[in-house]
Design a protein around this motif. Sequence first.
Motif, mmCIF file in Angstrom:
data_model
loop_
_atom_site.group_PDB
_atom_site.id
_atom_site.type_symbol
_atom_site.label_atom_id
_atom_site.label_comp_id
_atom_site.label_asym_id
_atom_site.label_seq_id
_atom_site.Cartn_x
_atom_site.Cartn_y
_atom_site.Cartn_z
ATOM 1 N N LEU A 80 29.872 -21.129 29.910
ATOM 2 C CA LEU A 80 31.248 -21.570 30.089
ATOM 3 C C LEU A 80 31.724 -22.363 28.876
ATOM 4 O O LEU A 80 30.924 -22.990 28.182
ATOM 5 C CB LEU A 80 31.362 -22.466 31.331
ATOM 6 C CG LEU A 80 30.725 -21.974 32.630
ATOM 7 C CD1 LEU A 80 31.017 -22.963 33.749
ATOM 8 C CD2 LEU A 80 31.205 -20.583 32.995
ATOM 9 N N ALA A 81 33.031 -22.342 28.663
ATOM 10 C CA ALA A 81 33.643 -23.311 27.759
ATOM 11 C C ALA A 81 33.674 -24.615 28.555
ATOM 12 O O ALA A 81 34.654 -24.935 29.232
ATOM 13 C CB ALA A 81 35.042 -22.861 27.358
ATOM 14 N N ILE A 82 32.572 -25.342 28.510
ATOM 15 C CA ILE A 82 32.264 -26.333 29.532
ATOM 16 C C ILE A 82 33.267 -27.479 29.590
ATOM 17 O O ILE A 82 33.619 -27.949 30.679
ATOM 18 C CB ILE A 82 30.813 -26.856 29.368
ATOM 19 C CG1 ILE A 82 30.376 -27.603 30.624
ATOM 20 C CG2 ILE A 82 30.653 -27.665 28.111
ATOM 21 C CD1 ILE A 82 30.330 -26.755 31.866
ATOM 22 N N GLU A 83 33.739 -27.964 28.451
ATOM 23 C CA GLU A 83 34.691 -29.075 28.480
ATOM 24 C C GLU A 83 35.980 -28.652 29.167
ATOM 25 O O GLU A 83 36.526 -29.398 29.999
ATOM 26 C CB GLU A 83 34.961 -29.587 27.064
ATOM 27 C CG GLU A 83 33.760 -30.280 26.439
ATOM 28 C CD GLU A 83 34.079 -30.834 25.061
ATOM 29 O OE1 GLU A 83 35.250 -30.715 24.616
ATOM 30 O OE2 GLU A 83 33.156 -31.393 24.432
ATOM 31 N N ALA A 84 36.469 -27.462 28.847
ATOM 32 C CA ALA A 84 37.693 -26.967 29.482
ATOM 33 C C ALA A 84 37.453 -26.717 30.962
ATOM 34 O O ALA A 84 38.295 -27.045 31.810
ATOM 35 C CB ALA A 84 38.154 -25.690 28.799
ATOM 36 N N ALA A 85 36.290 -26.158 31.299
ATOM 37 C CA ALA A 85 35.994 -25.873 32.700
ATOM 38 C C ALA A 85 35.951 -27.149 33.528
ATOM 39 O O ALA A 85 36.492 -27.205 34.640
ATOM 40 C CB ALA A 85 34.664 -25.125 32.805
ATOM 41 N N ASP A 147 19.450 -29.448 31.133
ATOM 42 C CA ASP A 147 19.427 -30.089 29.814
ATOM 43 C C ASP A 147 20.809 -30.581 29.393
ATOM 44 O O ASP A 147 20.919 -31.485 28.566
ATOM 45 C CB ASP A 147 18.883 -29.113 28.773
ATOM 46 C CG ASP A 147 17.440 -28.735 29.042
ATOM 47 O OD1 ASP A 147 16.653 -29.625 29.411
ATOM 48 O OD2 ASP A 147 17.103 -27.543 28.906
ATOM 49 N N LEU A 148 21.838 -29.974 29.971
ATOM 50 C CA LEU A 148 23.209 -30.400 29.666
ATOM 51 C C LEU A 148 23.667 -31.540 30.565
ATOM 52 O O LEU A 148 24.741 -32.107 30.355
ATOM 53 C CB LEU A 148 24.169 -29.214 29.830
ATOM 54 C CG LEU A 148 23.920 -28.006 28.920
ATOM 55 C CD1 LEU A 148 24.850 -26.859 29.293
ATOM 56 C CD2 LEU A 148 24.095 -28.388 27.456
ATOM 57 N N GLY A 149 22.859 -31.840 31.603
ATOM 58 C CA GLY A 149 23.229 -32.907 32.538
ATOM 59 C C GLY A 149 24.313 -32.501 33.510
ATOM 60 O O GLY A 149 25.079 -33.339 33.990
ATOM 61 N N ILE A 150 24.360 -31.198 33.828
ATOM 62 C CA ILE A 150 25.413 -30.679 34.698
ATOM 63 C C ILE A 150 24.770 -30.080 35.946
ATOM 64 O O ILE A 150 23.969 -29.148 35.846
ATOM 65 C CB ILE A 150 26.242 -29.592 33.981
ATOM 66 C CG1 ILE A 150 26.867 -30.156 32.711
ATOM 67 C CG2 ILE A 150 27.307 -29.021 34.911
ATOM 68 C CD1 ILE A 150 27.500 -29.102 31.833
ATOM 69 N N ASP A 172 11.102 -22.916 37.328
ATOM 70 C CA ASP A 172 11.122 -23.088 35.880
ATOM 71 C C ASP A 172 12.516 -22.859 35.312
ATOM 72 O O ASP A 172 12.936 -23.531 34.362
ATOM 73 C CB ASP A 172 10.129 -22.124 35.224
ATOM 74 C CG ASP A 172 8.682 -22.463 35.548
ATOM 75 O OD1 ASP A 172 8.431 -23.577 36.071
ATOM 76 O OD2 ASP A 172 7.807 -21.602 35.306
ATOM 77 N N CYS A 173 13.231 -21.889 35.899
ATOM 78 C CA CYS A 173 14.587 -21.583 35.434
ATOM 79 C C CYS A 173 15.538 -22.754 35.662
ATOM 80 O O CYS A 173 16.229 -23.193 34.738
ATOM 81 C CB CYS A 173 15.094 -20.331 36.151
ATOM 82 S SG CYS A 173 16.776 -19.864 35.706
ATOM 83 N N LEU A 174 15.557 -23.273 36.885
ATOM 84 C CA LEU A 174 16.568 -24.272 37.242
ATOM 85 C C LEU A 174 16.143 -25.713 36.958
ATOM 86 O O LEU A 174 16.961 -26.533 36.540
ATOM 87 C CB LEU A 174 16.943 -24.129 38.720
ATOM 88 C CG LEU A 174 17.659 -22.831 39.100
ATOM 89 C CD1 LEU A 174 18.042 -22.849 40.568
ATOM 90 C CD2 LEU A 174 18.889 -22.602 38.229
ATOM 91 N N LEU A 175 14.882 -26.049 37.189
ATOM 92 C CA LEU A 175 14.447 -27.437 37.037
ATOM 93 C C LEU A 175 13.952 -27.753 35.632
ATOM 94 O O LEU A 175 14.002 -28.905 35.207
ATOM 95 C CB LEU A 175 13.344 -27.771 38.052
ATOM 96 C CG LEU A 175 13.730 -27.620 39.527
ATOM 97 C CD1 LEU A 175 12.602 -28.139 40.412
ATOM 98 C CD2 LEU A 175 15.031 -28.353 39.838
ATOM 99 N N ALA A 176 13.472 -26.743 34.922
ATOM 100 C CA ALA A 176 12.988 -26.965 33.565
ATOM 101 C C ALA A 176 13.919 -26.379 32.505
ATOM 102 O O ALA A 176 13.727 -26.636 31.318
ATOM 103 C CB ALA A 176 11.585 -26.379 33.399
ATOM 104 N N GLY A 177 14.901 -25.581 32.928
ATOM 105 C CA GLY A 177 15.793 -24.946 31.956
ATOM 106 C C GLY A 177 15.043 -24.013 31.023
ATOM 107 O O GLY A 177 15.427 -23.834 29.860
#
Length: 251
Positions: A80-85, A147-150, A172-177
């Motif tokens: 995502l364009a995360i700031e805009a989202a 890792d992005l804190g989101i 591993d996908c969701l908790l460790a990124g």
Amino acid sequence: MSLVDLPLVRLTNPDPLFPSLFILHLNNGAENRFTLQFVHELMQALDHIDHVLDTLDSTHAERGGALVTTSSGKFYSNGLAIEAAMEQGDTFYVPYMRMLARMLTLRIPTVAAINGHAFAGGCMFALAHDYRVMRADRGWIAMNEVDLGIPLIPGMAAIVKAKITHANYLRDCLLAGHRFKSSDAVAAGFIDRAVSQDELVDTALEYARALAPKASGLTQKLHLIKAEMYRDTVTMLLAGGTTPGGFMSKL
């Protein structure tokens, strides 16, 4: 043959003799980040696909159809364009999740030809396809929100859980990124095949042509099968909920 040319997406038909075979090219800059305009243009392309399918004669309809999505360069999509989202909130997230639900339940088979990195929202878009072919020599696929804190909102978490079904790989996908290279993702079961860059689109089209007859008649049968197969995920995507962990309030 070009069917739809918009600033951020291009829909083509690679075979005039097979008018219900489509390639959707993602063209939103170098990273294909999802913005509200990008989502709207993707939905316009899907509208055009539906229009073509609805207007084909019975002979062509009996062949079924299929859709391949791809891009070029380093990224399939960098999310995502995360700031805009985050600034737009539901104004962005609700259409984005509806687009994912539509891809997830499209009435023809879908194949993602993942040409490069697919991160976060780009990973979810790839997972919304029925099949995924990934470039073998370059690119990671990952959910890096941790890792992005989101935190993940409900529909987004649901689509990942629907497609990454092994508990340890999901952890591993969701908790460790964890960044999965193509061979790891094939082993984890959510990438179907890893091939060279030169073979990527051709391989995806091979899948598409082989699967197209499953949509013979171009009725809603495959759409309804997918909708029931992913009922819980579709329900979460269409519910519009954007509060992570909202159900935890009673604990």
